[in-house]
Write a protein that holds these residues in place. Structure first.
Motif, PDB file in Angstrom:
ATOM      1  N   ALA A 175       0.826  -1.215   0.000  1.00  0.00           N
ATOM      2  CA  ALA A 175       0.000   0.000   0.000  1.00  0.00           C
ATOM      3  C   ALA A 175       0.855   1.258   0.000  1.00  0.00           C
ATOM      4  O   ALA A 175       0.455   2.302  -0.538  1.00  0.00           O
ATOM      5  CB  ALA A 175      -0.925  -0.004   1.221  1.00  0.00           C
TER       6      ALA A 175
ATOM      7  N   SER B 215      -7.446  -4.121   7.894  1.00  0.00           N
ATOM      8  CA  SER B 215      -7.540  -2.817   7.226  1.00  0.00           C
ATOM      9  C   SER B 215      -6.366  -2.609   6.270  1.00  0.00           C
ATOM     10  O   SER B 215      -6.531  -2.089   5.170  1.00  0.00           O
ATOM     11  CB  SER B 215      -7.579  -1.690   8.260  1.00  0.00           C
ATOM     12  N   GLU B 216      -5.170  -3.040   6.701  1.00  0.00           N
ATOM     13  CA  GLU B 216      -4.010  -2.912   5.835  1.00  0.00           C
ATOM     14  C   GLU B 216      -4.138  -3.822   4.623  1.00  0.00           C
ATOM     15  O   GLU B 216      -3.758  -3.447   3.504  1.00  0.00           O
ATOM     16  CB  GLU B 216      -2.738  -3.253   6.615  1.00  0.00           C
TER      17      GLU B 216
ATOM     18  N   GLU C 230      -6.857  -4.697   3.157  1.00  0.00           N
ATOM     19  CA  GLU C 230      -7.818  -4.095   2.237  1.00  0.00           C
ATOM     20  C   GLU C 230      -7.159  -2.998   1.406  1.00  0.00           C
ATOM     21  O   GLU C 230      -7.477  -2.821   0.226  1.00  0.00           O
ATOM     22  CB  GLU C 230      -9.004  -3.530   3.019  1.00  0.00           C
ATOM     23  N   ASP C 231      -6.215  -2.266   1.994  1.00  0.00           N
ATOM     24  CA  ASP C 231      -5.502  -1.224   1.252  1.00  0.00           C
ATOM     25  C   ASP C 231      -4.520  -1.819   0.249  1.00  0.00           C
ATOM     26  O   ASP C 231      -4.150  -1.150  -0.727  1.00  0.00           O
ATOM     27  CB  ASP C 231      -4.741  -0.322   2.228  1.00  0.00           C
ATOM     28  N   ASN C 232      -4.104  -3.055   0.483  1.00  0.00           N
ATOM     29  CA  ASN C 232      -3.129  -3.675  -0.410  1.00  0.00           C
ATOM     30  C   ASN C 232      -3.711  -4.009  -1.779  1.00  0.00           C
ATOM     31  O   ASN C 232      -2.997  -3.965  -2.785  1.00  0.00           O
ATOM     32  CB  ASN C 232      -2.568  -4.950   0.226  1.00  0.00           C
TER      33      ASN C 232
ATOM     34  N   PRO D 299      -6.036  -2.427  -3.783  1.00  0.00           N
ATOM     35  CA  PRO D 299      -5.952  -1.343  -4.782  1.00  0.00           C
ATOM     36  C   PRO D 299      -4.518  -1.070  -5.238  1.00  0.00           C
ATOM     37  O   PRO D 299      -4.290  -0.760  -6.415  1.00  0.00           O
ATOM     38  CB  PRO D 299      -6.542  -0.136  -4.044  1.00  0.00           C
ATOM     39  N   ALA D 300      -3.569  -1.188  -4.304  1.00  0.00           N
ATOM     40  CA  ALA D 300      -2.171  -0.964  -4.671  1.00  0.00           C
ATOM     41  C   ALA D 300      -1.676  -2.030  -5.642  1.00  0.00           C
ATOM     42  O   ALA D 300      -0.979  -1.731  -6.622  1.00  0.00           O
ATOM     43  CB  ALA D 300      -1.304  -0.954  -3.412  1.00  0.00           C
TER      44      ALA D 300
END
Length: 628
Positions: free
Chosen positions: A176, A225-226, A228-230, A232-233
């Motif tokens: 992310a 949460s982290e 989930e951000d991964n 899109p990255a």
């Protein structure tokens, strides 16, 4: 002075053989070999000098203290004579000079290792790493352009470039944070460009980085949460890679790498891993992947390799992935003579088992790829022309691991209207005898079964269902099929009824679980939504309902065509306190849910002789109602 003490020497070690310390350095090994060879030569060569003549008169002289021969020290201890107390007693450390030097090196390495712990990944450290790579790439390109014919001029910059590329591997821990920065800074473009580097080792380094960065498990060490951000990255990175033609460049490098060398073989493995990662994240790219590259030709050539290794199995797995849900890819597979290639490889498993688990995986992936491709009518025609039916029938007879897979393949090949010619060819290849032997379980004791028996039964019934659907009425092939049900006093019909009873027992347990869950849903929500109903129905299919529907479908067909079979079925059902109404009930459930089952099939597979599958079921139900 005591003369005896003066000439007394320490005892030699118990063994003169050198012992290897832990983790010796290459320089030390070289030195030890030289020492040992010199020592052996000295011991083996006899002395050619004359022995000195000793005088009868004995003289005694004190040896100078600064000329003490330290070779007499026990074990060659460098400190044996240096470390002595006031009374002349010796206290050595027990280590030779060489051993002390090695120990010093290790102690220094431990100190440096503690100080060189990997730093925490931050945006600052990421930018520093990316800048270092950019400088290394530019420096290497500059020196290569200035001294193209003198590798000594750019070898140092190449080593720096190698180190800079590998320093990107830890970035996979923080996708992310790192991936957007890589795309924004243009490093992705630089990395993709390295796939065209003159040095193959640099290409392999870049491929390894791509494999690591695109892995589906990147960044999974963090909290939810982290993670989930991964996603899109990762999507951003893969999109940038595809945009810069990474798939095309990787395919081009497959022919460049020589798998005879271990490093190149690992490079090919990582390339196939990148393909799997990208297609796993975005399966829609498979059509573009096949249409714009030569990957299909390379995979078909690779699976035909005479020597088996891990990359061959990986190629078969990737081929199976590409054919799984893509009609254009299946058609391209047919144009590249893929059916012939797979059958050629599978033919070797007709007489022997796979040698290990890796080759077993190869065989299974090739069967899966073939089954996926057989969903297309064009592939069925190629399968027939390549004598695929004959090969599968022979495999069914051999009772090896390939037996279950060949049954499954025939089920896929003979299904639907496009399988009519294959059904006729199956009868001509004497497949009926092999089919009903497998159905009756005559070879079950010797057969090496890896797939669940219910899966084999499902595909066997599927083959019979296709034969009843596709063999022309009043043809000799259909008469031979019906004769199989009549012979031996309706033994095959009794087997169908026995299987039906066992399937009902298994399905009863699944239905009980579903009913309990329905009551809980009604208590909590007050209703059962359509999505839950569809989910329950699919669970019932997996729990035995699909086999039950196929069994009753077959019995309805044969009862309609032969009065003797119908009378026998009716009689045997009555002995079980059942009747044809139970068969009708199953067929009605099949009829009412046929759209749910066939939602993923082509419209062509639902049509036979101008009738849909639903219409055929309606006619069978009408006939049985008239008989009950």
């Amino acid at each position: 002075m005591d003369i005896d003490k003066l000439f007394k020497v320490p005892k030699l070690p118990a063994s003169a053989k050198r012992k290897l310390p832990d983790n010796p350095t290459p320089e030390m090994l070289k030195k030890m070999r030289l020492d040992e060879s010199t020592s052996s030569r000295t011991l083996s060569e006899p002395s050619t000098q004359e022995q000195p003549t000793w005088s009868r008169r004995a003289t005694v002289e004190d040896a100078p203290e600064d000329e003490v021969d330290t070779s007499f020290a026990p074990g060659g201890d460098a400190d044996y004579y240096a470390e002595e107390d006031e009374e002349g007693r010796f206290y050595g450390g027990g280590l030779t000079s060489e051993q002390k030097e090695i120990l010093s090196v290790f102690e220094k390495a431990e100190i440096e290792g503690v100080s060189n712990q990997p730093e925490e990944v931050t945006i600052t450290s990421i930018r520093r790493t990316l800048l270092r790579l950019e400088r290394a790439v530019n420096k290497n390109q500059d020196q290569r352009s200035k001294y193209p014919d003198d590798p000594t001029k750019f070898i140092d910059s190449e080593a720096d470039l190698d180190s800079s590329i590998k320093s990107l591997l830890p970035l996979a821990q923080s996708p992310a944070l790192a991936y957007p920065e890589m795309v924004r800074s243009g490093i992705v473009t630089l990395l993709v460009g390295l796939l065209s580097h003159e040095n193959v080792d640099i290409v392999i380094d870049a491929v390894e980085v791509f494999h690591e960065l695109t892995d589906e498990d990147v960044g999974n060490e963090g909290d939810e949460s982290e993670q989930e951000d991964n996603q899109p990255a990762l999507k951003m990175l893969i999109g940038a890679l595809v945009e810069h033609s990474v798939l095309e460049l990787l395919v081009d490098n497959l022919s460049r790498l020589k798998e005879e060398e271990e490093s190149d073989r690992q490079g090919v493995f990582h390339i196939l891993g990148v393909f799997e990662n990208i297609l796993g994240f975005n399966p829609d790219l498979s059509v573009q992947f096949v249409s714009k590259t030569k990957i299909m030709s390379w995979l078909l050539e690779r699976i035909q390799s005479k020597t088996h290794d891990e990359n061959r199995s990986y190629a078969a797995e990737l081929l199976s992935i590409l054919l799984q849900n893509s009609i254009p890819n299946r058609q391209e597979f047919g144009k590249k003579d893929g059916v012939e290639a797979i059958l050629k490889v599978l033919s070797q498993f007709r007489y022997r088992e796979p040698i290990d688990a890796d080759e077993t995986e190869l065989m299974e992936n090739l069967f899966d790829a073939l089954c996926s491709a057989l969903a297309e009518p064009e592939i069925k025609s190629l399968f027939l022309a390549s004598e695929g039916v004959d090969l599968m029938v022979l495999m069914m007879k051999e009772k090896l691991q390939s037996r279950s897979r060949s049954i499954k393949t025939l089920d896929y090949a003979m299904s639907g209207p496009a399988g009519s010619d294959l059904c006729s060819n199956f009868v001509e290849a004497l497949g009926l005898k092999t089919l009903f032997s497998a159905l009756m379980g005559k070879a079950s004791k010797k057969q090496k079964v890896t797939a669940p028996p219910s899966e084999d039964m499902s595909h066997l019934l599927g083959i019979i269902s296709s034969l009843l659907l596709n063999l022309p009425s009043d043809s000799m092939d259909r008469m031979r099929l019906m004769a199989k049900f009549v012979e031996s006093d309706y033994a095959k019909v009794d087997k169908l009824l026995e299987t039906r009873e066992n399937t009902l027992s298994r399905l009863k347990s699944v239905n009980g679980e579903i009913e309990t869950e329905k009551k809980e849903l009604l208590a909590e929500e007050g209703m059962i939504n359509p999505e839950d109903e569809d989910s329950f129905y699919l669970r019932r299919l997996d729990g035995g309902l699909f086999i039950l529907q196929t069994l009753d479908y077959i019995m309805a067909w044969i009862a309609m065509e032969d009065d003797g079979i119908r009378a026998h079925i009716t009689q045997m059902l009555e002995r079980r306190n059942l009747s044809l109404k139970n068969v009708i009930e199953t067929l009605r459930t099949y009829h009412d849910n046929i759209d749910v089952e066939d939602s993923g099939q082509s419209q062509d597979s639902k049509i036979h002789a101008g009738m849909t599958q639903r219409a055929i079921l309606e006619n069978l139900i009408t006939y049985l109602e008239g008989c009950s």
